[in-house]
Design a protein around this motif. Structure first.
Motif, short mmCIF file in Angstrom:
data_model
loop_
_atom_site.label_atom_id
_atom_site.label_comp_id
_atom_site.label_asym_id
_atom_site.label_seq_id
_atom_site.Cartn_x
_atom_site.Cartn_y
_atom_site.Cartn_z
N ILE A 1 0.87 -1.19 0.00
CA ILE A 1 0.00 0.00 0.00
C ILE A 1 0.90 1.23 0.00
CG2 ILE A 1 -1.91 1.19 1.12
CD1 ILE A 1 -2.72 -1.60 0.47
N ASN A 2 0.86 2.01 -1.08
CA ASN A 2 1.70 3.19 -1.21
C ASN A 2 0.88 4.40 -1.60
OD1 ASN A 2 3.93 1.49 -0.80
ND2 ASN A 2 4.30 1.23 -2.99
N SER A 3 1.29 5.57 -1.16
CA SER A 3 0.62 6.81 -1.54
C SER A 3 1.65 7.94 -1.60
CB SER A 3 -0.48 7.15 -0.53
OG SER A 3 -1.21 8.30 -0.94
N VAL A 4 1.64 8.67 -2.72
CA VAL A 4 2.62 9.72 -2.95
C VAL A 4 1.91 10.91 -3.60
CG1 VAL A 4 4.69 10.38 -4.25
CG2 VAL A 4 4.51 8.08 -3.25
N GLY A 5 2.23 12.12 -3.16
CA GLY A 5 1.63 13.26 -3.84
C GLY A 5 1.88 14.60 -3.18
N MET A 6 1.19 15.60 -3.72
CA MET A 6 1.31 16.98 -3.30
C MET A 6 -0.08 17.47 -2.89
SD MET A 6 2.89 20.15 -5.51
CE MET A 6 1.95 19.68 -6.95
N VAL A 7 -0.20 17.99 -1.66
CA VAL A 7 -1.49 18.42 -1.14
C VAL A 7 -1.35 19.72 -0.37
CG1 VAL A 7 -2.40 16.07 -0.95
CG2 VAL A 7 -1.24 17.09 1.00
N ARG A 8 -2.47 20.43 -0.19
CA ARG A 8 -2.50 21.60 0.68
C ARG A 8 -3.17 21.21 1.98
NH1 ARG A 8 -1.47 26.78 0.49
NH2 ARG A 8 -0.94 26.69 -1.72
N HIS A 9 -2.49 21.49 3.10
CA HIS A 9 -2.98 21.10 4.42
C HIS A 9 -2.82 22.28 5.38
CE1 HIS A 9 -3.70 18.50 7.92
NE2 HIS A 9 -2.64 19.07 8.48
N ASP A 10 -3.93 22.80 5.87
CA ASP A 10 -3.90 23.92 6.81
C ASP A 10 -3.05 25.08 6.29
OD1 ASP A 10 -5.57 22.57 8.49
OD2 ASP A 10 -4.00 21.92 9.88
N GLY A 11 -3.19 25.37 5.01
CA GLY A 11 -2.46 26.48 4.42
C GLY A 11 -1.04 26.18 4.01
N HIS A 12 -0.57 24.96 4.24
CA HIS A 12 0.78 24.56 3.86
C HIS A 12 0.71 23.64 2.63
CE1 HIS A 12 2.91 25.69 7.74
NE2 HIS A 12 1.63 25.83 8.05
N MET A 13 1.60 23.87 1.66
CA MET A 13 1.70 22.96 0.52
C MET A 13 2.75 21.91 0.86
SD MET A 13 0.30 22.18 -2.30
CE MET A 13 -0.56 23.67 -2.80
N LEU A 14 2.34 20.64 0.86
CA LEU A 14 3.19 19.55 1.32
C LEU A 14 3.47 18.54 0.21
CD1 LEU A 14 1.33 18.77 4.69
CD2 LEU A 14 3.22 20.39 4.32
N LEU A 15 4.70 18.04 0.17
CA LEU A 15 5.08 16.90 -0.65
C LEU A 15 5.22 15.72 0.30
CD1 LEU A 15 7.91 18.54 -2.82
CD2 LEU A 15 5.43 18.65 -3.17
N ILE A 16 4.48 14.64 0.04
CA ILE A 16 4.44 13.51 0.98
C ILE A 16 4.60 12.20 0.22
CG2 ILE A 16 3.18 12.40 2.85
CD1 ILE A 16 1.44 14.86 3.10
N ALA A 17 5.37 11.29 0.80
CA ALA A 17 5.49 9.93 0.26
C ALA A 17 5.39 8.93 1.41
CB ALA A 17 6.83 9.75 -0.46
N VAL A 18 4.50 7.96 1.27
CA VAL A 18 4.36 6.88 2.24
C VAL A 18 4.38 5.55 1.49
CG1 VAL A 18 3.03 5.89 4.13
CG2 VAL A 18 2.92 8.36 3.71
N LEU A 19 5.33 4.70 1.84
CA LEU A 19 5.45 3.36 1.24
C LEU A 19 5.25 2.33 2.34
CD1 LEU A 19 8.70 3.90 -0.89
CD2 LEU A 19 6.32 4.31 -1.59
N SER A 20 4.57 1.23 2.02
CA SER A 20 4.38 0.18 3.02
C SER A 20 4.28 -1.18 2.36
CB SER A 20 3.10 0.44 3.84
OG SER A 20 1.94 0.09 3.11
N VAL A 21 4.67 -2.20 3.12
CA VAL A 21 4.54 -3.58 2.68
C VAL A 21 4.35 -4.45 3.91
CG1 VAL A 21 7.03 -4.04 2.73
CG2 VAL A 21 5.55 -5.41 1.25
N GLY A 22 3.59 -5.51 3.76
CA GLY A 22 3.46 -6.47 4.85
C GLY A 22 2.13 -6.45 5.56
N SER A 23 1.21 -5.56 5.19
CA SER A 23 -0.10 -5.56 5.83
C SER A 23 -0.86 -6.83 5.44
CB SER A 23 -0.90 -4.33 5.43
OG SER A 23 -0.30 -3.16 5.92
N ARG A 24 -1.61 -7.38 6.38
CA ARG A 24 -2.29 -8.64 6.12
C ARG A 24 -3.59 -8.47 5.35
NH1 ARG A 24 -0.92 -10.44 12.25
NH2 ARG A 24 1.12 -11.39 11.84
N THR A 25 -4.16 -7.26 5.39
CA THR A 25 -5.37 -6.98 4.62
C THR A 25 -5.23 -5.61 3.97
OG1 THR A 25 -6.56 -5.85 6.42
CG2 THR A 25 -6.77 -8.27 6.30
#
Length: 319
Positions: free
Chosen positions: A271-295
Protein backbone atom coordinates in the motif's frame (compact mmCIF):
# COMPACT_ATOMS: atom_id res chain seq x y z
CA UNK A 1 -0.54 17.84 -29.37
CA UNK A 2 1.46 19.39 -26.51
CA UNK A 3 2.38 23.04 -27.07
CA UNK A 4 5.90 23.61 -28.35
CA UNK A 5 8.44 24.50 -25.68
CA UNK A 6 11.97 25.90 -25.79
CA UNK A 7 14.45 24.09 -28.06
CA UNK A 8 15.52 20.77 -26.61
CA UNK A 9 18.81 18.93 -26.86
CA UNK A 10 19.20 15.72 -28.81
CA UNK A 11 20.13 13.67 -25.76
CA UNK A 12 18.86 13.13 -22.26
CA UNK A 13 19.71 16.25 -20.32
CA UNK A 14 22.67 16.10 -17.92
CA UNK A 15 21.94 15.27 -14.34
CA UNK A 16 20.71 18.44 -12.61
CA UNK A 17 22.98 20.05 -10.09
CA UNK A 18 20.33 20.34 -7.44
CA UNK A 19 20.56 18.12 -4.40
CA UNK A 20 16.93 17.12 -4.56
CA UNK A 21 15.62 19.63 -2.00
CA UNK A 22 14.33 23.17 -2.57
CA UNK A 23 16.26 26.01 -0.90
CA UNK A 24 14.55 28.53 1.44
CA UNK A 25 14.04 31.38 -1.07
CA UNK A 26 13.03 28.89 -3.74
CA UNK A 27 10.43 27.47 -1.38
CA UNK A 28 9.00 30.98 -0.99
CA UNK A 29 8.75 31.30 -4.77
CA UNK A 30 7.31 27.80 -4.98
CA UNK A 31 4.73 28.65 -2.29
CA UNK A 32 3.53 31.68 -4.26
CA UNK A 33 3.25 29.59 -7.42
CA UNK A 34 1.41 26.79 -5.69
CA UNK A 35 -0.98 29.33 -4.18
CA UNK A 36 -1.97 30.01 -7.78
CA UNK A 37 -2.38 26.27 -8.28
CA UNK A 38 -4.59 26.09 -5.21
CA UNK A 39 -6.75 28.92 -6.54
CA UNK A 40 -7.18 27.04 -9.81
CA UNK A 41 -8.31 23.88 -8.10
CA UNK A 42 -10.30 25.32 -5.17
CA UNK A 43 -13.67 23.70 -5.16
CA UNK A 44 -12.33 20.61 -6.88
CA UNK A 45 -14.20 17.63 -5.48
CA UNK A 46 -11.73 14.82 -5.15
CA UNK A 47 -14.64 12.41 -5.01
CA UNK A 48 -15.61 13.44 -8.55
CA UNK A 49 -12.79 12.87 -11.06
CA UNK A 50 -14.94 14.41 -13.80
CA UNK A 51 -14.45 17.75 -12.04
CA UNK A 52 -10.76 17.66 -12.98
CA UNK A 53 -10.24 17.69 -16.74
CA UNK A 54 -7.25 15.41 -17.31
CA UNK A 55 -4.72 15.22 -20.09
CA UNK A 56 -3.17 17.90 -22.23
CA UNK A 57 -6.23 20.15 -22.24
CA UNK A 58 -6.47 20.36 -18.45
CA UNK A 59 -5.59 23.50 -16.53
CA UNK A 60 -1.82 23.47 -16.17
CA UNK A 61 -0.19 23.49 -12.78
CA UNK A 62 2.15 26.44 -13.09
CA UNK A 63 4.99 25.27 -10.85
CA UNK A 64 8.18 27.17 -11.62
CA UNK A 65 11.07 27.47 -9.17
CA UNK A 66 14.08 29.62 -10.17
CA UNK A 67 17.10 27.45 -10.82
CA UNK A 68 20.12 29.68 -10.37
CA UNK A 69 20.76 28.72 -6.73
CA UNK A 70 19.81 25.05 -6.93
CA UNK A 71 23.46 24.05 -6.61
CA UNK A 72 23.69 25.35 -3.04
CA UNK A 73 24.08 22.83 -0.19
CA UNK A 74 20.76 21.50 1.13
CA UNK A 75 19.41 23.26 4.17
CA UNK A 76 19.82 21.47 7.47
CA UNK A 77 16.81 20.30 9.43
CA UNK A 78 16.43 19.49 13.12
CA UNK A 79 17.19 15.84 13.75
CA UNK A 80 14.34 15.93 16.25
CA UNK A 81 11.81 16.10 13.40
CA UNK A 82 13.07 12.77 12.07
CA UNK A 83 13.01 11.35 15.59
CA UNK A 84 9.48 12.61 16.18
CA UNK A 85 8.33 11.12 12.90
CA UNK A 86 9.97 7.80 13.79
CA UNK A 87 8.18 7.78 17.13
CA UNK A 88 4.83 8.49 15.45
CA UNK A 89 5.33 5.82 12.79
CA UNK A 90 6.35 3.20 15.35
CA UNK A 91 2.92 3.52 16.93
CA UNK A 92 1.25 3.04 13.55
CA UNK A 93 3.27 0.15 12.11
CA UNK A 94 1.31 -2.49 14.02
CA UNK A 95 2.31 -6.16 13.75
CA UNK A 96 5.94 -7.08 13.20
CA UNK A 97 5.63 -7.95 9.50
CA UNK A 98 4.39 -4.52 8.39
CA UNK A 99 7.06 -2.08 7.22
CA UNK A 100 6.61 1.64 6.60
CA UNK A 101 8.76 4.38 5.09
CA UNK A 102 7.60 8.00 5.25
CA UNK A 103 8.86 11.35 4.02
CA UNK A 104 7.47 14.89 3.94
CA UNK A 105 8.56 18.37 2.82
CA UNK A 106 6.72 21.55 3.81
CA UNK A 107 7.28 23.89 0.87
CA UNK A 108 6.11 26.88 2.92
CA UNK A 109 8.80 26.63 5.61
CA UNK A 110 11.43 24.29 4.18
CA UNK A 111 10.93 21.84 7.04
CA UNK A 112 11.52 18.18 6.20
CA UNK A 113 11.18 14.88 8.03
CA UNK A 114 11.88 11.34 6.89
CA UNK A 115 11.63 7.86 8.31
CA UNK A 116 13.62 5.09 6.56
CA UNK A 117 14.09 7.26 3.43
CA UNK A 118 16.49 4.80 1.76
CA UNK A 119 14.51 1.61 2.42
CA UNK A 120 13.81 -0.06 -0.94
CA UNK A 121 10.20 -1.26 -0.90
CA UNK A 122 7.86 -2.49 -3.66
CA UNK A 123 6.79 0.49 -5.74
CA UNK A 124 3.53 -0.70 -7.22
CA UNK A 125 1.56 1.87 -9.17
CA UNK A 126 3.39 4.90 -7.74
CA UNK A 127 6.31 4.10 -10.06
CA UNK A 128 4.10 4.89 -13.06
CA UNK A 129 4.76 8.58 -12.33
CA UNK A 130 8.46 7.84 -12.81
CA UNK A 131 7.74 5.96 -16.04
CA UNK A 132 5.71 8.87 -17.41
CA UNK A 133 8.56 11.25 -16.60
CA UNK A 134 10.87 8.89 -18.55
CA UNK A 135 8.50 8.97 -21.54
CA UNK A 136 8.42 12.78 -21.47
CA UNK A 137 12.21 13.02 -21.20
CA UNK A 138 12.59 10.75 -24.22
CA UNK A 139 10.31 12.99 -26.26
CA UNK A 140 12.47 15.94 -25.21
CA UNK A 141 15.53 14.02 -26.40
CA UNK A 142 13.99 13.58 -29.84
CA UNK A 143 12.48 17.08 -29.87
CA UNK A 144 9.04 15.62 -30.43
CA UNK A 145 5.63 16.19 -28.88
CA UNK A 146 3.67 13.46 -27.15
CA UNK A 147 1.54 11.65 -29.71
CA UNK A 148 -2.21 11.24 -29.30
CA UNK A 149 -1.64 7.51 -28.76
CA UNK A 150 0.96 8.05 -26.03
CA UNK A 151 -1.26 10.70 -24.45
CA UNK A 152 -4.12 8.24 -24.17
CA UNK A 153 -1.81 5.53 -22.82
CA UNK A 154 -0.46 7.97 -20.21
CA UNK A 155 -3.98 8.83 -19.08
CA UNK A 156 -4.89 5.15 -18.73
CA UNK A 157 -1.67 4.36 -16.86
CA UNK A 158 -1.77 7.22 -14.33
CA UNK A 159 -5.50 7.69 -13.90
CA UNK A 160 -6.69 4.05 -13.97
CA UNK A 161 -3.49 2.00 -13.37
CA UNK A 162 -4.00 0.19 -16.67
CA UNK A 163 -1.33 -2.53 -16.89
CA UNK A 164 -1.49 -2.87 -20.68
CA UNK A 165 -0.95 0.88 -21.13
CA UNK A 166 1.96 0.72 -18.67
CA UNK A 167 3.55 -2.10 -20.68
CA UNK A 168 3.22 -0.24 -23.96
CA UNK A 169 4.87 2.89 -22.57
CA UNK A 170 7.59 0.73 -21.01
CA UNK A 171 8.32 -0.72 -24.46
CA UNK A 172 8.20 2.77 -26.01
CA UNK A 173 11.19 3.93 -23.94
CA UNK A 174 13.15 0.72 -24.64
CA UNK A 175 12.44 -0.80 -21.26
CA UNK A 176 15.07 -0.80 -18.55
CA UNK A 177 17.59 1.07 -20.72
CA UNK A 178 15.40 4.14 -21.18
CA UNK A 179 14.08 3.94 -17.64
CA UNK A 180 17.59 3.87 -16.17
CA UNK A 181 18.76 6.80 -18.30
CA UNK A 182 15.78 8.89 -17.26
CA UNK A 183 16.29 8.09 -13.58
CA UNK A 184 19.94 9.13 -13.83
CA UNK A 185 18.80 12.51 -15.17
CA UNK A 186 16.10 12.81 -12.49
CA UNK A 187 18.56 11.77 -9.73
CA UNK A 188 16.46 8.80 -8.65
CA UNK A 189 19.09 6.49 -7.24
CA UNK A 190 17.05 3.83 -5.43
CA UNK A 191 14.33 3.01 -7.95
CA UNK A 192 14.77 -0.12 -10.03
CA UNK A 193 13.12 -0.97 -13.33
CA UNK A 194 10.11 -3.23 -13.40
CA UNK A 195 10.29 -6.14 -15.83
CA UNK A 196 7.90 -6.02 -18.78
CA UNK A 197 6.34 -2.82 -17.42
CA UNK A 198 4.82 -4.52 -14.39
CA UNK A 199 4.89 -1.97 -11.53
CA UNK A 200 4.37 -4.71 -8.95
CA UNK A 201 7.94 -5.87 -9.64
CA UNK A 202 9.53 -2.45 -9.08
CA UNK A 203 11.39 -1.13 -6.04
CA UNK A 204 11.63 2.46 -4.90
CA UNK A 205 12.44 4.63 -1.89
CA UNK A 206 10.82 7.56 -0.09
CA UNK A 207 13.89 9.64 -0.94
CA UNK A 208 13.34 8.98 -4.66
CA UNK A 209 9.63 9.72 -4.46
CA UNK A 210 10.28 13.09 -2.78
CA UNK A 211 12.95 13.78 -5.41
CA UNK A 212 10.51 13.03 -8.23
CA UNK A 213 7.88 15.33 -6.70
CA UNK A 214 10.56 18.02 -6.51
CA UNK A 215 11.45 17.42 -10.16
CA UNK A 216 7.79 17.90 -11.07
CA UNK A 217 7.65 21.37 -9.51
CA UNK A 218 11.16 22.77 -9.88
CA UNK A 219 12.50 24.94 -12.70
CA UNK A 220 15.83 23.15 -12.11
CA UNK A 221 14.26 19.88 -13.25
CA UNK A 222 15.36 18.17 -16.48
CA UNK A 223 11.66 18.08 -17.40
CA UNK A 224 10.41 20.98 -19.50
CA UNK A 225 7.74 23.24 -17.94
CA UNK A 226 4.97 22.00 -20.24
CA UNK A 227 5.84 18.38 -19.48
CA UNK A 228 5.85 18.96 -15.74
CA UNK A 229 2.45 20.64 -15.96
CA UNK A 230 1.13 17.81 -18.13
CA UNK A 231 2.16 15.10 -15.68
CA UNK A 232 0.75 16.99 -12.70
CA UNK A 233 -2.53 17.44 -14.57
CA UNK A 234 -2.86 13.66 -14.87
CA UNK A 235 -1.98 13.19 -11.21
CA UNK A 236 -4.71 15.70 -10.35
CA UNK A 237 -7.27 13.53 -12.12
CA UNK A 238 -7.25 11.06 -9.23
CA UNK A 239 -10.10 8.61 -8.85
CA UNK A 240 -12.61 8.92 -5.96
CA UNK A 241 -10.79 6.17 -4.05
CA UNK A 242 -7.70 8.38 -3.73
CA UNK A 243 -9.06 10.12 -0.61
CA UNK A 244 -7.02 7.65 1.41
CA UNK A 245 -3.31 7.98 2.17
CA UNK A 246 -1.85 11.32 1.13
CA UNK A 247 -5.23 12.32 -0.31
CA UNK A 248 -6.73 12.22 3.18
CA UNK A 249 -4.31 14.96 4.26
CA UNK A 250 -5.75 17.56 1.87
CA UNK A 251 -7.84 20.27 3.47
CA UNK A 252 -11.51 20.26 2.39
CA UNK A 253 -12.14 22.04 -0.87
CA UNK A 254 -8.53 21.84 -2.07
CA UNK A 255 -7.06 19.75 -4.86
CA UNK A 256 -4.33 17.11 -4.88
CA UNK A 257 -1.78 15.65 -7.28
CA UNK A 258 -1.49 11.96 -6.38
CA UNK A 259 -0.42 8.47 -7.35
CA UNK A 260 -1.20 5.40 -5.27
CA UNK A 261 -0.88 1.64 -5.19
CA UNK A 262 -2.80 -1.13 -3.46
CA UNK A 263 -1.90 -4.65 -4.50
CA UNK A 264 -1.49 -8.07 -2.92
CA UNK A 265 1.85 -9.87 -3.19
CA UNK A 266 2.55 -13.29 -1.67
CA UNK A 267 -0.20 -12.96 0.89
CA UNK A 268 0.81 -9.46 1.96
CA UNK A 269 -0.41 -6.05 0.82
CA UNK A 270 1.70 -3.34 -0.76
CA UNK A 271 0.00 0.00 0.00
CA UNK A 272 1.70 3.19 -1.21
CA UNK A 273 0.62 6.81 -1.54
CA UNK A 274 2.62 9.72 -2.95
CA UNK A 275 1.63 13.26 -3.84
CA UNK A 276 1.31 16.98 -3.30
CA UNK A 277 -1.49 18.42 -1.14
CA UNK A 278 -2.50 21.60 0.68
CA UNK A 279 -2.98 21.10 4.42
CA UNK A 280 -3.90 23.92 6.81
CA UNK A 281 -2.46 26.48 4.42
CA UNK A 282 0.78 24.56 3.86
CA UNK A 283 1.70 22.96 0.52
CA UNK A 284 3.19 19.55 1.32
CA UNK A 285 5.08 16.90 -0.65
CA UNK A 286 4.44 13.51 0.98
CA UNK A 287 5.49 9.93 0.26
CA UNK A 288 4.36 6.88 2.24
CA UNK A 289 5.45 3.36 1.24
CA UNK A 290 4.38 0.18 3.02
CA UNK A 291 4.54 -3.58 2.68
CA UNK A 292 3.46 -6.47 4.85
CA UNK A 293 -0.10 -5.56 5.83
CA UNK A 294 -2.29 -8.64 6.12
CA UNK A 295 -5.37 -6.98 4.62
CA UNK A 296 -5.99 -4.11 2.24
CA UNK A 297 -8.08 -2.29 4.84
CA UNK A 298 -5.36 -2.54 7.47
CA UNK A 299 -2.67 -1.34 5.06
CA UNK A 300 -4.78 1.55 3.81
CA UNK A 301 -5.53 2.64 7.36
CA UNK A 302 -1.84 2.41 8.28
CA UNK A 303 -0.67 4.51 5.31
CA UNK A 304 -3.39 7.11 5.87
CA UNK A 305 -2.48 7.40 9.56
CA UNK A 306 1.21 7.80 8.68
CA UNK A 307 0.47 10.56 6.15
CA UNK A 308 -1.74 12.42 8.62
CA UNK A 309 0.86 12.09 11.40
CA UNK A 310 3.61 13.42 9.15
CA UNK A 311 1.47 16.37 8.04
CA UNK A 312 0.52 17.25 11.62
CA UNK A 313 4.12 17.07 12.75
CA UNK A 314 5.57 19.20 9.95
CA UNK A 315 2.91 21.91 10.00
CA UNK A 316 3.18 22.20 13.80
CA UNK A 317 6.94 22.64 13.43
CA UNK A 318 6.40 25.56 11.08
CA UNK A 319 3.71 27.33 13.07
Amino acid sequence: MLPDTAPRSRSIRPRPTHAGRLRPWERLSFTVVLAVMAALVVGLAISDPAAVPGGRHANRVAAEVPAQHLGQPPISRPTSLDAQLAAAVSKIAGHGHARLAVGIIDTNTGAEATYRPSARLPGGGVVTADLLAAVLLQHQQHQSSLSDVDDELAKQMVETSNTLATGELWDAIDGSSGFGSANAALQLRGTTAFAAGLPGLSRTTVADQLQLLTDLVSAGSPLAPADRAYELSLMQAASPSERWGVGAVASPGTGCALVGARLASRGEWVINSVGMVRHDGHMLLIAVLSVGSRTQAAGTSRVTAAALAAAGLITAAGS
